[in-house]
Design a protein around this motif. Structure first.
Motif, PDB file in Angstrom:
ATOM      1  N   GLU A   1     -18.506 -22.901  21.120  1.00  0.00           N
ATOM      2  CA  GLU A   1     -18.849 -22.127  19.936  1.00  0.00           C
ATOM      3  C   GLU A   1     -17.599 -21.427  19.429  1.00  0.00           C
ATOM      4  O   GLU A   1     -16.788 -20.931  20.212  1.00  0.00           O
ATOM      5  N   ALA A   2     -17.455 -21.373  18.127  1.00  0.00           N
ATOM      6  CA  ALA A   2     -16.273 -20.754  17.520  1.00  0.00           C
ATOM      7  C   ALA A   2     -16.133 -19.295  17.928  1.00  0.00           C
ATOM      8  O   ALA A   2     -15.020 -18.800  18.106  1.00  0.00           O
ATOM      9  N   LYS A   3     -17.251 -18.619  18.131  1.00  0.00           N
ATOM     10  CA  LYS A   3     -17.183 -17.197  18.490  1.00  0.00           C
ATOM     11  C   LYS A   3     -16.524 -16.965  19.850  1.00  0.00           C
ATOM     12  O   LYS A   3     -16.139 -15.847  20.168  1.00  0.00           O
ATOM     13  N   ASN A   4     -16.343 -18.023  20.652  1.00  0.00           N
ATOM     14  CA  ASN A   4     -15.698 -17.904  21.959  1.00  0.00           C
ATOM     15  C   ASN A   4     -14.178 -18.055  21.886  1.00  0.00           C
ATOM     16  O   ASN A   4     -13.512 -18.109  22.911  1.00  0.00           O
ATOM     17  N   VAL A   5     -13.653 -18.136  20.669  1.00  0.00           N
ATOM     18  CA  VAL A   5     -12.208 -18.239  20.469  1.00  0.00           C
ATOM     19  C   VAL A   5     -11.748 -16.962  19.768  1.00  0.00           C
ATOM     20  O   VAL A   5     -12.256 -16.617  18.708  1.00  0.00           O
ATOM     21  N   LYS A   6     -10.796 -16.259  20.384  1.00  0.00           N
ATOM     22  CA  LYS A   6     -10.277 -15.030  19.789  1.00  0.00           C
ATOM     23  C   LYS A   6      -9.350 -15.369  18.629  1.00  0.00           C
ATOM     24  O   LYS A   6      -8.524 -16.272  18.727  1.00  0.00           O
ATOM     25  N   LEU A   7      -9.516 -14.618  17.543  1.00  0.00           N
ATOM     26  CA  LEU A   7      -8.651 -14.762  16.380  1.00  0.00           C
ATOM     27  C   LEU A   7      -7.897 -13.462  16.149  1.00  0.00           C
ATOM     28  O   LEU A   7      -8.331 -12.398  16.580  1.00  0.00           O
ATOM     29  N   SER A   8      -6.792 -13.557  15.431  1.00  0.00           N
ATOM     30  CA  SER A   8      -6.072 -12.346  15.049  1.00  0.00           C
ATOM     31  C   SER A   8      -6.959 -11.542  14.099  1.00  0.00           C
ATOM     32  O   SER A   8      -7.897 -12.063  13.490  1.00  0.00           O
ATOM     33  N   PHE A   9      -6.659 -10.259  13.968  1.00  0.00           N
ATOM     34  CA  PHE A   9      -7.444  -9.395  13.086  1.00  0.00           C
ATOM     35  C   PHE A   9      -7.457  -9.938  11.659  1.00  0.00           C
ATOM     36  O   PHE A   9      -8.496  -9.968  11.017  1.00  0.00           O
ATOM     37  N   GLU A  10      -6.301 -10.387  11.186  1.00  0.00           N
ATOM     38  CA  GLU A  10      -6.202 -10.898   9.814  1.00  0.00           C
ATOM     39  C   GLU A  10      -7.106 -12.111   9.603  1.00  0.00           C
ATOM     40  O   GLU A  10      -7.826 -12.197   8.614  1.00  0.00           O
ATOM     41  N   LYS A  11      -7.082 -13.055  10.547  1.00  0.00           N
ATOM     42  CA  LYS A  11      -7.928 -14.259  10.432  1.00  0.00           C
ATOM     43  C   LYS A  11      -9.406 -13.882  10.484  1.00  0.00           C
ATOM     44  O   LYS A  11     -10.209 -14.405   9.722  1.00  0.00           O
ATOM     45  N   SER A  12      -9.757 -12.960  11.391  1.00  0.00           N
ATOM     46  CA  SER A  12     -11.150 -12.522  11.506  1.00  0.00           C
ATOM     47  C   SER A  12     -11.629 -11.907  10.195  1.00  0.00           C
ATOM     48  O   SER A  12     -12.741 -12.187   9.741  1.00  0.00           O
TER      49      SER A  12
END
Length: 148
Positions: free
Chosen positions: A56-67
């Motif tokens: 699931e995509a939610k299991n991948v951490k993104l940078s604040f900007e991307k989020s």
């Protein structure tokens, strides 16, 4: 009259800034090339690809900007101002003796939006070398490095 002109000018500047913020980093990799890109980025190390899985995509951490951008894009999609594709994640497990390296990608339709790499049991000097090689191979991403 002067206040109206200032409000119009600020509105135009805000609109241009918002547009630039949402669209300036369109230099994404294709999801179908991610496996090969990982191979190339890690070819100078002893790591071998063990397996690949969808997550699931939610299991991948993104940078604040991307989020933040993703949240805005979802909102714009809900009100009909933007099309939002299918999101999912993918993880590529790499191993070398007792060391582990997990490449996680946050995908939107055919593009990789963000990359998180999980690290386990890798000595600091070797990790520095790996980071250098990987960041060279994925230079258009702000990679999130996580120790597991």
């Amino acid at each position: 009259m002067k206040k109206t002109l200032i409000y119009i000018l600020l509105s135009v500047m805000f609109t241009i800034s918002f547009y630039k913020f949402m669209t300036y980093d369109r230099n994404y990799s294709w999801t179908k090339e991610f496996h090969e890109d990982v191979k190339i980025a890690t070819q100078k190390s002893e790591f071998k690809i063990q397996k690949t899985e969808k997550i699931e995509a939610k299991n991948v951490k993104l940078s604040f900007e991307k989020s933040l951008k993703i949240k805005i894009q979802k909102l714009l999609n809900k009100i009909g101002l933007m099309n939002y594709g299918t999101e999912y994640g993918e993880i590529i497990y790499l191993v070398s003796e007792n060391e582990k390296l997990n490449f996680k990608s946050w995908c939107l339709s055919d593009h990789i939006i963000g990359i998180e790499i999980e690290v386990n049991n890798i000595p600091e000097d070797k990790l520095k070398f790996i980071k250098k090689e990987v960041e060279k191979g994925f230079d258009n991403y702000k990679i999130i490095w996580t120790k597991i």
